[in-house]
Motif scaffolding. Structure first.
Motif, mmCIF file in Angstrom:
data_model
loop_
_atom_site.group_PDB
_atom_site.id
_atom_site.type_symbol
_atom_site.label_atom_id
_atom_site.label_comp_id
_atom_site.label_asym_id
_atom_site.label_seq_id
_atom_site.Cartn_x
_atom_site.Cartn_y
_atom_site.Cartn_z
ATOM 1 N N VAL A 167 0.854 -1.185 0.000
ATOM 2 C CA VAL A 167 0.000 0.000 0.000
ATOM 3 C C VAL A 167 0.894 1.241 0.000
ATOM 4 C CG1 VAL A 167 -1.783 1.292 1.213
ATOM 5 C CG2 VAL A 167 -1.816 -1.222 1.244
ATOM 6 N N ASN A 168 0.812 2.015 -1.089
ATOM 7 C CA ASN A 168 1.661 3.197 -1.242
ATOM 8 C C ASN A 168 0.927 4.486 -0.852
ATOM 9 O OD1 ASN A 168 4.140 4.466 -2.211
ATOM 10 N ND2 ASN A 168 2.875 5.280 -3.881
ATOM 11 N N GLU A 169 -0.389 4.492 -1.081
ATOM 12 C CA GLU A 169 -1.174 5.693 -0.777
ATOM 13 C C GLU A 169 -2.629 5.286 -0.524
ATOM 14 O OE1 GLU A 169 -2.732 9.795 -3.024
ATOM 15 O OE2 GLU A 169 -1.133 8.573 -3.923
ATOM 16 N N ILE A 170 -3.255 5.918 0.452
ATOM 17 C CA ILE A 170 -4.671 5.702 0.734
ATOM 18 C C ILE A 170 -5.402 7.022 0.519
ATOM 19 C CG2 ILE A 170 -6.399 5.006 2.440
ATOM 20 C CD1 ILE A 170 -4.233 3.341 3.816
ATOM 21 N N ALA A 171 -6.380 7.006 -0.371
ATOM 22 C CA ALA A 171 -7.140 8.213 -0.692
ATOM 23 C C ALA A 171 -8.624 7.956 -0.431
ATOM 24 C CB ALA A 171 -6.916 8.595 -2.158
ATOM 25 N N TYR A 172 -9.417 8.971 -0.622
ATOM 26 C CA TYR A 172 -10.858 8.833 -0.375
ATOM 27 C C TYR A 172 -11.471 7.772 -1.294
ATOM 28 C CZ TYR A 172 -15.835 9.814 -0.362
ATOM 29 O OH TYR A 172 -17.198 9.684 -0.286
ATOM 30 N N GLU A 173 -11.002 7.740 -2.548
ATOM 31 C CA GLU A 173 -11.615 6.844 -3.533
ATOM 32 C C GLU A 173 -11.076 5.419 -3.464
ATOM 33 O OE1 GLU A 173 -8.092 8.864 -5.621
ATOM 34 O OE2 GLU A 173 -9.656 9.390 -4.162
ATOM 35 N N GLY A 174 -9.988 5.185 -2.737
ATOM 36 C CA GLY A 174 -9.411 3.856 -2.639
ATOM 37 C C GLY A 174 -7.939 3.915 -2.284
ATOM 38 N N GLY A 196 -8.923 -1.044 8.702
ATOM 39 C CA GLY A 196 -7.658 -0.767 9.371
ATOM 40 C C GLY A 196 -6.449 -0.778 8.461
ATOM 41 N N LEU A 197 -6.668 -0.693 7.143
ATOM 42 C CA LEU A 197 -5.562 -0.716 6.189
ATOM 43 C C LEU A 197 -4.624 0.456 6.432
ATOM 44 C CD1 LEU A 197 -4.560 -2.249 3.596
ATOM 45 C CD2 LEU A 197 -5.714 -0.460 2.294
ATOM 46 N N SER A 198 -3.311 0.204 6.330
ATOM 47 C CA SER A 198 -2.327 1.259 6.590
ATOM 48 C C SER A 198 -1.261 1.301 5.504
ATOM 49 C CB SER A 198 -1.661 1.036 7.954
ATOM 50 O OG SER A 198 -0.999 -0.225 7.993
ATOM 51 N N ILE A 199 -0.565 2.409 5.400
ATOM 52 C CA ILE A 199 0.535 2.578 4.455
ATOM 53 C C ILE A 199 1.613 1.528 4.736
ATOM 54 C CG2 ILE A 199 2.337 4.147 3.635
ATOM 55 C CD1 ILE A 199 -0.420 5.030 2.809
ATOM 56 N N ASN A 200 2.201 0.984 3.680
ATOM 57 C CA ASN A 200 3.264 -0.033 3.718
ATOM 58 C C ASN A 200 2.763 -1.433 4.075
ATOM 59 O OD1 ASN A 200 5.314 1.796 2.976
ATOM 60 N ND2 ASN A 200 5.606 2.415 5.111
ATOM 61 N N GLN A 201 1.466 -1.587 4.313
ATOM 62 C CA GLN A 201 0.914 -2.919 4.518
ATOM 63 C C GLN A 201 0.894 -3.657 3.180
ATOM 64 O OE1 GLN A 201 -2.809 -2.919 6.650
ATOM 65 N NE2 GLN A 201 -3.368 -4.970 5.941
ATOM 66 N N THR A 202 1.079 -4.960 3.211
ATOM 67 C CA THR A 202 1.037 -5.749 1.977
ATOM 68 C C THR A 202 -0.312 -6.449 1.834
ATOM 69 O OG1 THR A 202 2.033 -7.687 3.036
ATOM 70 C CG2 THR A 202 3.528 -6.119 1.969
ATOM 71 N N LEU A 203 -0.747 -6.582 0.591
ATOM 72 C CA LEU A 203 -2.012 -7.240 0.286
ATOM 73 C C LEU A 203 -1.824 -8.194 -0.886
ATOM 74 C CD1 LEU A 203 -4.573 -4.261 0.315
ATOM 75 C CD2 LEU A 203 -4.361 -6.047 2.050
ATOM 76 N N ASP A 204 -2.529 -9.334 -0.835
ATOM 77 C CA ASP A 204 -2.603 -10.224 -1.998
ATOM 78 C C ASP A 204 -3.817 -9.801 -2.814
ATOM 79 O OD1 ASP A 204 -0.371 -11.804 -1.453
ATOM 80 O OD2 ASP A 204 -1.510 -13.111 -0.118
ATOM 81 N N VAL A 205 -3.583 -9.357 -4.041
ATOM 82 C CA VAL A 205 -4.665 -8.863 -4.899
ATOM 83 C C VAL A 205 -4.508 -9.422 -6.302
ATOM 84 C CG1 VAL A 205 -5.053 -6.720 -3.613
ATOM 85 C CG2 VAL A 205 -3.334 -6.774 -5.436
ATOM 86 N N PHE A 206 -5.628 -9.627 -6.971
ATOM 87 C CA PHE A 206 -5.624 -10.033 -8.377
ATOM 88 C C PHE A 206 -5.636 -8.767 -9.218
ATOM 89 C CE2 PHE A 206 -7.972 -11.123 -12.303
ATOM 90 C CZ PHE A 206 -7.119 -12.108 -12.793
#
Length: 278
Positions: free
Chosen positions: A13-20, A42-52
């Motif tokens: 996660v590099n950036e969290i904005a209003y739209e996503g 609770g998503l935060s900056i620098n957290q990793t996610l598995d996404v398609f």
């Protein structure tokens, strides 16, 4: 490693904005968008996610939903719509997959399901599907050996039996006399190579060959005997159809398996009955 279209990626996660949220790979390369409604709590900056990662309106987009299939996979997918460019099939993520008309063999019909291969179109760099399976599956194997355990996908039925895709790469055949349980298109199973023909074509069987297969079936029969209070009304003179119905195997394999149990002193044999020795 760069972000890979059509696959599940582990991204930061590099950036969290209003739209996503905007995600990048571990080196900070590339960027994909994850919609607001899919953001974990609770998503935060620098957290990793598995996404398609897929493409939407020309942009790389991510989803936390798990797709039915990924790039390189074969999967049975249902047609949801057809327009002037081709058919669209459900990938299980809310975004359909395009199967162009020239990749449809046979021509797709609405609401029907077809076995397709997910590939990356070289010209458009777009994730697409194809049911022209001969483009992706080889007729002859150059490195599969007899008795080898393999993964298979049931691809179609013929007069001889079922065509299967072996190890996602080669064509194989399960002949009718080796089919002892229901099979359906798109089904994924573990199987075994019965024979590698001189021309490289593969004969496939569902059960383990030789002693190993008999031993495995013996265990199944023994467990069935225990659950049936020690008696099963099948024996070496029983109807093959009745044997197939109960154990999903041929009469020959059944006889080998009960012979194995008899030699171990675990059962008594009669023409149409076997019973546990207690």
């Amino acid at each position: 490693m760069s972000i890979q279209l059509g696959l599940i990626n582990n991204l930061v996660v590099n950036e969290i904005a209003y739209e996503g949220a905007y995600l990048t790979d571990a080196q900070g390369n590339g960027e994909v968008f994850l919609k607001k409604e899919e953001l974990p709590e609770g998503l935060s900056i620098n957290q990793t996610l598995d996404v398609f990662v897929y493409e939407e309106q020309g942009n790389l987009t991510a989803t936390t939903k798990t797709p039915i299939a990924q790039l390189g996979d074969f999967a049975l997918l249902q047609v949801t719509s057809i327009n002037k460019v081709g058919a669209f099939v459900d990938l299980g993520i809310g975004k359909e997959l395009l199967v162009p008309f020239n990749e449809q063999k046979p021509k797709f019909e609405l609401s029907r399901s077809y076995l397709v291969k997910l590939y990356l179109d070289k010209a458009s760099q777009r994730l697409c599907g194809s049911s022209n399976l001969n483009k992706f599956v080889k007729q002859e194997s150059d490195r599969i050996k007899k008795s080898q355990e393999v993964s298979i996908i049931v691809a179609g039925r013929t007069d001889l039996g079922f065509k299967v895709i072996v190890n996602n790469e080669f064509w194989g055949m399960i002949f009718t006399d080796q089919v002892f349980k229901p099979l359906f298109i798109g089904q994924k199973l573990q199987a075994y190579v019965a024979k590698v023909r001189e021309d490289g074509k593969l004969d496939i069987r569902l059960s383990k060959p030789g002693v190993a297969g008999s031993s495995e079936l013996s265990d199944v029969i023994y467990e069935k005997l225990v659950s049936e209070n020690g008696v099963i009304h099948l024996g070496d003179k029983s109807d093959p159809v009745a044997i197939k119905k109960m154990f999903g195997c041929s009469k020959a394999n059944f006889k080998r398996a009960i012979g194995h149990l008899f030699k171990e002193g675990k059962i008594d044999l009669a023409a149409t009955k076997i019973s546990l020795i207690k």
